[in-house]
Design a protein around this motif. Sequence first.
Motif, PDB file in Angstrom:
ATOM      1  N   TRP A   1      53.642  37.667  23.551  1.00  0.00           N
ATOM      2  CA  TRP A   1      53.627  38.384  24.533  1.00  0.00           C
ATOM      3  C   TRP A   1      55.016  39.153  24.810  1.00  0.00           C
ATOM      4  O   TRP A   1      56.121  38.616  24.592  1.00  0.00           O
ATOM      5  CB  TRP A   1      53.824  37.204  25.749  1.00  0.00           C
ATOM      6  CG  TRP A   1      52.598  36.497  25.932  1.00  0.00           C
ATOM      7  CD1 TRP A   1      51.978  35.588  25.105  1.00  0.00           C
ATOM      8  CD2 TRP A   1      51.470  36.914  26.582  1.00  0.00           C
ATOM      9  NE1 TRP A   1      50.659  35.067  25.656  1.00  0.00           N
ATOM     10  CE2 TRP A   1      50.415  35.894  26.633  1.00  0.00           C
ATOM     11  CE3 TRP A   1      51.413  37.641  27.925  1.00  0.00           C
ATOM     12  CZ2 TRP A   1      49.091  35.911  27.454  1.00  0.00           C
ATOM     13  CZ3 TRP A   1      50.136  37.826  28.653  1.00  0.00           C
ATOM     14  CH2 TRP A   1      49.156  36.761  28.444  1.00  0.00           C
TER      15      TRP A   1
ATOM     16  N   ASN B   1      53.231  39.690  31.690  1.00  0.00           N
ATOM     17  CA  ASN B   1      52.201  40.551  31.927  1.00  0.00           C
ATOM     18  C   ASN B   1      51.518  41.177  30.791  1.00  0.00           C
ATOM     19  O   ASN B   1      50.326  42.005  31.073  1.00  0.00           O
ATOM     20  CB  ASN B   1      52.223  41.201  33.199  1.00  0.00           C
ATOM     21  CG  ASN B   1      52.469  40.433  34.302  1.00  0.00           C
ATOM     22  OD1 ASN B   1      53.657  40.412  35.023  1.00  0.00           O
ATOM     23  ND2 ASN B   1      51.674  39.435  34.773  1.00  0.00           N
ATOM     24  N   THR B   2      52.051  41.413  29.637  1.00  0.00           N
ATOM     25  CA  THR B   2      51.614  42.262  28.692  1.00  0.00           C
ATOM     26  C   THR B   2      51.797  41.551  27.322  1.00  0.00           C
ATOM     27  O   THR B   2      52.556  40.705  26.834  1.00  0.00           O
ATOM     28  CB  THR B   2      52.878  43.483  28.490  1.00  0.00           C
ATOM     29  OG1 THR B   2      53.024  44.163  29.687  1.00  0.00           O
ATOM     30  CG2 THR B   2      52.254  44.451  27.551  1.00  0.00           C
ATOM     31  N   VAL B   3      50.447  41.613  26.649  1.00  0.00           N
ATOM     32  CA  VAL B   3      50.109  40.966  25.279  1.00  0.00           C
ATOM     33  C   VAL B   3      50.231  42.039  24.419  1.00  0.00           C
ATOM     34  O   VAL B   3      49.449  42.989  24.507  1.00  0.00           O
ATOM     35  CB  VAL B   3      49.041  39.832  25.416  1.00  0.00           C
ATOM     36  CG1 VAL B   3      47.731  40.628  25.768  1.00  0.00           C
ATOM     37  CG2 VAL B   3      48.982  39.192  24.148  1.00  0.00           C
ATOM     38  N   GLN B   4      50.689  41.805  23.249  1.00  0.00           N
ATOM     39  CA  GLN B   4      50.447  42.627  22.088  1.00  0.00           C
ATOM     40  C   GLN B   4      49.710  42.025  20.878  1.00  0.00           C
ATOM     41  O   GLN B   4      49.824  40.676  20.373  1.00  0.00           O
ATOM     42  CB  GLN B   4      52.082  43.090  21.265  1.00  0.00           C
ATOM     43  CG  GLN B   4      51.800  43.878  20.315  1.00  0.00           C
ATOM     44  CD  GLN B   4      53.160  44.563  19.645  1.00  0.00           C
ATOM     45  OE1 GLN B   4      54.236  44.950  20.709  1.00  0.00           O
ATOM     46  NE2 GLN B   4      53.245  44.530  18.297  1.00  0.00           N
TER      47      GLN B   4
ATOM     48  N   GLY C   1      47.650  45.247  28.840  1.00  0.00           N
ATOM     49  CA  GLY C   1      48.284  44.704  30.177  1.00  0.00           C
ATOM     50  C   GLY C   1      47.705  45.718  31.227  1.00  0.00           C
ATOM     51  O   GLY C   1      47.007  46.655  31.010  1.00  0.00           O
ATOM     52  N   PRO C   2      47.803  44.920  32.414  1.00  0.00           N
ATOM     53  CA  PRO C   2      48.444  43.416  32.791  1.00  0.00           C
ATOM     54  C   PRO C   2      47.369  42.614  32.677  1.00  0.00           C
ATOM     55  O   PRO C   2      46.197  42.754  32.718  1.00  0.00           O
ATOM     56  CB  PRO C   2      48.953  44.015  34.316  1.00  0.00           C
ATOM     57  CG  PRO C   2      47.679  44.838  34.712  1.00  0.00           C
ATOM     58  CD  PRO C   2      47.245  45.848  33.680  1.00  0.00           C
ATOM     59  N   VAL C   3      47.999  41.409  32.180  1.00  0.00           N
ATOM     60  CA  VAL C   3      47.189  40.233  31.830  1.00  0.00           C
ATOM     61  C   VAL C   3      47.893  39.135  32.817  1.00  0.00           C
ATOM     62  O   VAL C   3      49.147  38.548  32.508  1.00  0.00           O
ATOM     63  CB  VAL C   3      47.080  39.833  30.366  1.00  0.00           C
ATOM     64  CG1 VAL C   3      46.407  38.541  29.915  1.00  0.00           C
ATOM     65  CG2 VAL C   3      46.601  40.955  29.614  1.00  0.00           C
ATOM     66  N   ASP C   4      47.134  38.536  33.441  1.00  0.00           N
ATOM     67  CA  ASP C   4      47.725  37.445  34.317  1.00  0.00           C
ATOM     68  C   ASP C   4      47.702  36.156  33.481  1.00  0.00           C
ATOM     69  O   ASP C   4      47.208  35.854  32.535  1.00  0.00           O
ATOM     70  CB  ASP C   4      46.978  37.239  35.868  1.00  0.00           C
ATOM     71  CG  ASP C   4      45.473  37.166  35.483  1.00  0.00           C
ATOM     72  OD1 ASP C   4      44.956  36.017  35.037  1.00  0.00           O
ATOM     73  OD2 ASP C   4      44.676  38.065  35.816  1.00  0.00           O
TER      74      ASP C   4
ATOM     75  N   GLY D   1      45.523  35.090  30.392  1.00  0.00           N
ATOM     76  CA  GLY D   1      45.960  34.845  29.185  1.00  0.00           C
ATOM     77  C   GLY D   1      45.635  33.460  28.469  1.00  0.00           C
ATOM     78  O   GLY D   1      45.399  33.176  27.437  1.00  0.00           O
TER      79      GLY D   1
END
Length: 405
Positions: free
Chosen positions: A13, A17-20, A32-35, A39
Motif C-alpha cells: 500500500w 487508498n492506493t495499492v501497488q 487506486g482509489p481503493v477503499d 482492500g
Amino acid sequence: MHPMVKPALRRGWRDLNTVQFGTAPAHAMVLGPVDTATGSFLELLDGTRGLPLLREEGRRMGLPEGHVDGLVERLAGAGLLDDATGGGPGADALRAKAAVLDRLRPDLASLSVVTSAPGDGVRRLAARRSLRVQVRGAGRVGAQLASALAGAGVGRVDVVDVGRVGPEDVAPGGLPAEAVGERREEAARRAVRRAAPDRPPREHGPRSPFDDAAPGLSLVVVAPRDGLAAHAPDPLTAEPLVASGTPHLYAGVVEGTGVVGPLVLPGDSACAGCLDRGRADRDPAWTRMLAQWRSGRPRRGQACDLTLATAVAGLAAGHALAFLDGLSPSSTGARWEASVPGFDWHARPVWAHPACPCGAAERTRREQTSEDDERHETMTGHRPSPRRARRAHSARLSGTWRAHV
C-alpha cells in the motif's frame, strides 16, 4: 472463472487508498482509489472461489451490488488478474500432472506476469508441451541451451551433433564429467531427459533428426561447438532451413565473444545470407578472411569461457521461448553480443539484403511502401502515383544503405 490476483506480483500500500502490485518497474502497476473494504476483499481473490461465491462474500462484507463484478473487470483490464481454472483443455491436462506442474510453477508465475488476459500464462505453458525444437550442437552452449528448453516445458528437444564428448564439453547444466568419451548426441539427449519435468509425447512413425522440414518442428537453434559457425554462419548450410520455412536462431561463443541471433523467420527477417552479404559490403576483405578462417586446421583450444557460454545459453533459450510463446524477441533481425571480461551486452542490427534470395528485403520494401502510401493518403487525401511511390522508396532505401554500410 476462479479469479486470482497474480501471486507473482508482490502487493504493497502506497497510502490508505492506493495499492501497488509488483516491485520491478517493467511490470509494476498502481491501482487506486481503493477503499478499506475493497482492500480486504482483494485477499479473497486467491483462485479458490468462483464468481457466485465471491459475490456472496462481497454482500457479507457490505460491498454494493455489482461492486465485485466491477472490481474483477477492472483488475482483469489492468492485467492483474489470473484464472485458476482457465487456459483450455491443454491447461487442464497440465494441471492433472501435479508433479510436472510443481516443477514448472516458477515458469508459470513468470508467464502470468508478462501476459494480460486471465488464463493466458498457463495456456502458453501448456502449449510448450506440444512443441518440438532441434538444437544443433552439444558443446558448452548447445547442451546447456537444450537442457534449459526442456526444463522450461518444451515437449520435445532433439540434439544433433557428431563425435564423442571431450573434457572441454563438460559444463554445469550441460554435459556431466561422467559423459566424457560417450557419443555427444546420446549424452546430450540424456541431459535433456534429466532436465525435462515430463516425458516427451510419443511420435507416430519414423522420423529423422536431420529432416529440416519435419512436421511439427517449431524452431532450430544452431549452437555449434566451433563458435565461428555462429558468428559467421554459412548461408549454404542454412539454405534447407530457409527453403523449408523453418525458423532458426544462432548462438555461440567465438574467441571470448558470445553471440545470440539473429532469429531468422524465413522470408520475413534477415538470414545468414543477408548477414554475409552485408558484411561483404562493409568490408572488402571479408570474403577472403572468412575463407581462410573456415579452411584452417581445427583449433585445439577454443576460447569459450564457461560463464559466457552459460550466459549465451540462457539468453538464447530465453529468446527461443519468447518466440515459441508467440512473441517477437529482440534477436529478430538483430544479434546480441557480449565479450569477456566486461559482459556488456549490446545489439547489432542485421538488415535484410536486397541481393539475398531469401525475400526478406522485398517484403520489407513492400511494407515500407505501404506505410508511405498510407501516410501520404492521410496527409493529402490522395493515393500517391506509382512513379512517386517508387521514387520515394528509392530515396529512402539509398539513405538507409548509406547509414549502415
